[in-house]
Design an enzyme around this catalytic site. Sequence first.
Site, PDB file in Angstrom:
ATOM      1  N   PRO A 195      -7.849  -1.828   5.787  1.00 20.71           N
ATOM      2  CA  PRO A 195      -7.371  -1.438   7.121  1.00 20.71           C
ATOM      3  C   PRO A 195      -6.651  -2.575   7.857  1.00 20.71           C
ATOM      4  O   PRO A 195      -6.528  -2.523   9.079  1.00 20.71           O
ATOM      5  CB  PRO A 195      -8.674  -1.054   7.832  1.00 20.71           C
ATOM      6  N   GLU A 196      -6.153  -3.568   7.138  1.00 19.97           N
ATOM      7  CA  GLU A 196      -5.538  -4.733   7.779  1.00 19.97           C
ATOM      8  C   GLU A 196      -4.446  -4.347   8.782  1.00 19.97           C
ATOM      9  O   GLU A 196      -4.439  -4.836   9.910  1.00 19.97           O
ATOM     10  CB  GLU A 196      -4.945  -5.683   6.725  1.00 19.97           C
ATOM     11  N   VAL A 197      -3.491  -3.494   8.346  1.00 19.29           N
ATOM     12  CA  VAL A 197      -2.368  -3.185   9.254  1.00 19.29           C
ATOM     13  C   VAL A 197      -2.838  -2.450  10.511  1.00 19.29           C
ATOM     14  O   VAL A 197      -2.175  -2.495  11.542  1.00 19.29           O
ATOM     15  CB  VAL A 197      -1.237  -2.372   8.570  1.00 19.29           C
TER      16      VAL A 197
ATOM     17  N   LEU B 217      -5.125  -3.402  12.279  1.00 19.30           N
ATOM     18  CA  LEU B 217      -5.497  -4.472  13.200  1.00 19.30           C
ATOM     19  C   LEU B 217      -4.355  -5.461  13.429  1.00 19.30           C
ATOM     20  O   LEU B 217      -4.556  -6.537  13.980  1.00 19.30           O
ATOM     21  CB  LEU B 217      -6.702  -5.237  12.640  1.00 19.30           C
TER      22      LEU B 217
END
Lengths: 272, 265
Positions: free
Chosen positions: B135-137, B139
Site C-alpha cells: 500500500p505504499e502509494v 501513503l
Amino acid sequence: MPPASDRMTTNEQPQIISQRAGRLLTITLNDPRRRNALGTALFDQLERALDLATAPEVSDPPSVIVLGATGSAFCAGFDLEACVQDAALLPTFVDRLGRLTARIRALPAVVVARVQGAALAGGCALVMSCDIVHASADATFGYPVHRIGVSPAVNVPVLLATAGLGAARRIALSGEIITARQAESLGMVQSVHADERTLHAAVAALAESLCTKGPHALRTTKAWLNQVDGTDAAGFLGAAATRAVQATIDVCRTAESRSMLESFWQQRRSRS
Amino acid sequence: MTERASLTIADGCATILLRRAEARNALDCDTIAALRRCIDAAAAECNSKRSAIRSIVLAGEGKCFCAGMDLKGVLHDAVRMGDMLRGLSSALLALRQLPVPTIARVQGAAIGGGCGLAVVCDFAITHPEAKLGYPEVDLGVCPAVVAPWLVRRIGAGPARAMLLAGGTMGGEEAAARGLVTRCVPAADLDAEVATLAARLATGGANALACTKRMLNELDGSLDEKIAAEAAELSARVIAGPEAQASLTRLYAPKPQGGPAAHPPR
C-alpha cells in the site's frame, strides 16, 4: 484555414472523446463503425488529446488516464482500407503507433486500459503500453498481422516486458487471437469482468482509488518500474523499441507485404 | 532491549525469527540491523564445511509476519531514513543470496517492506486470513526497494499493476497472483512449512545451491546497483512533502476513543 484534422472534427463525429474530471482524464476511442481502427484522424486526435493534457504549460496534468472505447471493439488495428488505397500510409501508421505507445509508457500519469471486444494488432499494442488492463470477458487480444505480411515487432519489446519471454514469443509468432481469460493468465490483463457494465464500474472504482493516492508517489513509482523492466528510453527494451519500429517499417515496404495486404483486403471485400 | 531477530538451527533447518511482536515486527533501524546480522550468520554457517543447513525459514514472532517499515522514528531525519532504506535494500539482497532455499512463513500480515521480505524468499506460505500487499502509494511512498523483487517474482506487467494500484489482498488472492507459493489453512501453516523444508532436504545440497545461484544470476537478483538506487529513490520520495504529510498523519497520536489511523485502501 485549419489543418485537415480540424476540418474533420468539425464536420464529423469526433473520433476521440476526452473528458477531464479532477485528476482523472478519460480518453475514449469513438469510431465504433470502423471498430476504432487506427487511421490518420484517430491518430491525430489521440495525439492531440495527449498534447492538451500533458503540455508543459498545463498546471494540473491528470495523474490517472483511462483509455476506453465505444462500440463492440476496443480497437481492431490499423485502418487497412486506407493502407490499401495509399501504400505510404502503412509505414507511417507503424511509426505513429511506435511513437504513441512509447509516449503512453513514458507518461507521468498511470494509464488504465478498459477493453471490450477486439484489441488486435495496433489495438493490442495500445493496450500493452498501458499500466493496468481491465477487460470484459468478450475481449480478445493478439497480433494477427502475419497474414497481411506485417510484423508485430513494433510492439514486441513492451509485450516481452509485460507477458514474459515465453508468452511474447508464442503470441508474436503465432498471430493467435487469445481470450481475456487467457490474456489474464499470461499477465497481459489484470482483471476480467463478466460484461461491459461491470467492466465500466470496476474501472471507475479503480480510477477513483488511484486518484486518492499520492500523485508524486504514483509518478515516481511508474518511472521506476519503467527503469526496472527496461522499457524507459534508456533501457534495453526502450532502445529495442526504437529499432523495432524501423524493422517493422522495413517489412511494410516489401513487395510481400504489399501483395499480401491487397489480397487480404480483396478476400475480405468479397466475403462481405 | 532484547535482540530483535534471532537465528536458531535445528535438524538441518535454520530459522530467522523477527522478534518485535509488540510492533507487529515492523522494520525499524534496530530490527533491520538485527535481521541483517542473522542473515550474515546464517550465510556464514551455510558456507562452513560442516554445515548441515538445508533450508532457512524466515518467520515473525506473534500475530504478524511483518507489518512493514516503521518510519516513525526517522520520519524527519533524512540521514537515518536513508540509512534505514539502504539497510533494508541490502538485507534483501543478502537474503536472496543465501546459498540454501529460503521459505517465508507468513502469518497475519506482510505489508510493504514486510511483503518484500516474503517475496525475496524462494518460497512463501500463508493462510487465507493474512493480509499481504504493497500500500505504499496509498501513503505517498514509492515502493522502489521492493519493486525489482516483485518484478522478478510475478513478472513486470502484473507487478506494475499491483504496485500502482496499491492496497492489500488476502492470502488466497496472494497465492493466485503469485506473491506467495501456497495458501493453506492457518492451522496447517507450520506443518506445510515443515513438509516443504523436509522435501528440500532430500535434494542434493550442491544441486540446490547451484540451481539457486543460476536463477539469481539470470533474473538480475545480483544487481547491487539497482538495489542501491532503489533505496535512494525511496528515501527521496519519503522526504518529499506529499509523503511527509501523509506519514505525519498516520503516525500522529491517536485521540482517546477515536478511530485508529489506517492507511487508506
